[in-house]
Enzyme design. Structure first.
Site, short mmCIF file in Angstrom:
data_model
loop_
_atom_site.label_atom_id
_atom_site.label_comp_id
_atom_site.label_asym_id
_atom_site.label_seq_id
_atom_site.Cartn_x
_atom_site.Cartn_y
_atom_site.Cartn_z
N LYS A 72 -19.26 30.08 104.67
CA LYS A 72 -18.20 29.30 104.03
C LYS A 72 -18.14 27.94 104.70
CE LYS A 72 -13.57 30.16 104.66
NZ LYS A 72 -13.12 28.91 105.30
N GLU A 87 -6.58 27.01 99.77
CA GLU A 87 -5.60 27.24 100.86
C GLU A 87 -4.45 26.24 100.77
OE1 GLU A 87 -7.16 27.53 104.85
OE2 GLU A 87 -5.13 27.59 105.71
O1 KIV Z 1 -10.74 30.49 109.13
C1 KIV Z 1 -10.18 31.25 108.34
O2 KIV Z 1 -9.70 32.33 108.69
C2 KIV Z 1 -10.09 30.82 106.95
C3 KIV Z 1 -9.19 31.59 106.05
C4 KIV Z 1 -7.78 31.47 106.44
C5 KIV Z 1 -9.41 31.23 104.62
O3 KIV Z 1 -10.71 29.89 106.58
#
Ligand code: KIV
Length: 289
Positions: A136, A205
């Site tokens: 991600k 978010e």
């Molecule tokens: O770093 C993380 O835990 C996240 C989530 C809160 C989406 O990016």
């Protein structure tokens, strides 16, 4: 590197190896949304350790090794100082502790923004060293060419728009986004750009609900909300927030437990028993045969 769940229960504190189960795949997550509708919402929780992954795995579709581990595990002030080494170590632990969920590992700040080539090198390292299925990264239109570059080279990408914590120094804090027309338009354009670039899912978010709903309708891939809307195609929470590990409870968090009280209560009882020499008792001591 092995991606199967093979903890040696003779030498570790792990549960016995669960019955092998086919792991969900990135395409299966993407295909959950059909013609703009996700009949079965996608369940995502963060995980940072093997044991945590074991406990969460059967209940989730995706385990996210979030760079929130900087604050949650390492006590850092933000996710900015988190390194690729930290993400690789925790990502590998979560893959070892799971057999069902898609494991997604966050790309830490500074490991991907400079160029698509830098992003590829970092992402390839995470895939090789952890066995995770996807990475991600944060950012919208500016990161779309990088997302396309990675996806075309075999690296599935989850996007992340709205409140992007790695940009805290630009945003000036962690307030919800999308309250002004300019912000709202930008969030929608960011999500569309990531969708067009091939992201298999997008985290939304800290975004006001109407904009989160508009984004969810505007993109073909599933949206995963956190502080967004129940109308998103799935939800994610930081597991420690959901368990009640911290005193501060942000508005978007629902506590399903008060685990901090359980831990500190157990520690208090242990301390009391050590000081009164009632621990260890007969059951916990070895006697000659
Ligand atoms: O770093 C993380 O835990 C996240 C989530 C809160 C989406 O990016």
């Amino acid at each position: 590197m092995s991606t199967t769940f093979q903890l040696d229960t003779g030498t570790s504190r792990a549960n016995p190896t669960p019955a092998p189960m086919k792991r969900l795949t990135v395409p299966a997550i993407h295909q959950r949304k059909v013609d703009g509708t996700t009949a079965e919402p996608i369940v995502v929780l963060t995980a940072y350790t093997a044991r945590q992954a074991q406990l969460l795995d059967a209940h989730c579709d995706v385990l996210l090794v979030g760079d929130s581990l900087g604050q949650v595990i390492y006590g850092l002030p933000s996710s900015v100082p988190v390194t690729l080494e930290m993400m690789a170590a925790h990502g590998a632990a979560v893959v070892r502790g799971s057999y069902h969920s898609v494991v997604v590992v966050d790309m830490p700040f500074g490991s991907y923004e400079a160029s698509p080539e830098q992003a590829f090198a970092s992402a390839a390292r995470l895939l090789k060293e952890t066995g995770c299925a996807a990475i991600k990264l944060e950012g919208g239109e500016a990161m779309a060419p990088t997302v396309e570059f990675l996806v075309k080279r075999g690296i599935p990408v989850m996007g992340h728009v709205g409140l992007t914590p790695q940009a805290v120094n630009v945003l000036g804090g962690y307030n919800a986004r999308g309250r002004t027309k300019v912000e709202a338009t930008k969030i929608i354009a960011d999500a569309k750009a990531l969708d067009d670039a091939g992201a298999f899912a997008i985290v939304i978010e800290g975004v006001v609900e109407p904009i989160a709903i508009e984004v969810t309708k505007a993109v073909g891939c599933p949206t995963i909300g956190i502080g967004a809307s129940a109308q998103c195609d799935g939800q994610v929470l930081v597991t420690e927030d959901m368990l009640g590990m911290f005193d501060r409870v942000p508005r978007f968090v629902k506590r399903y437990e008060a685990i901090a009280d359980v831990i500190s209560g157990a520690a208090a009882k242990y301390a009391e028993e050590v000081r009164s020499r009632t621990f260890p008792g007969v059951e916990q001591t070895y006697q000659p045969k």
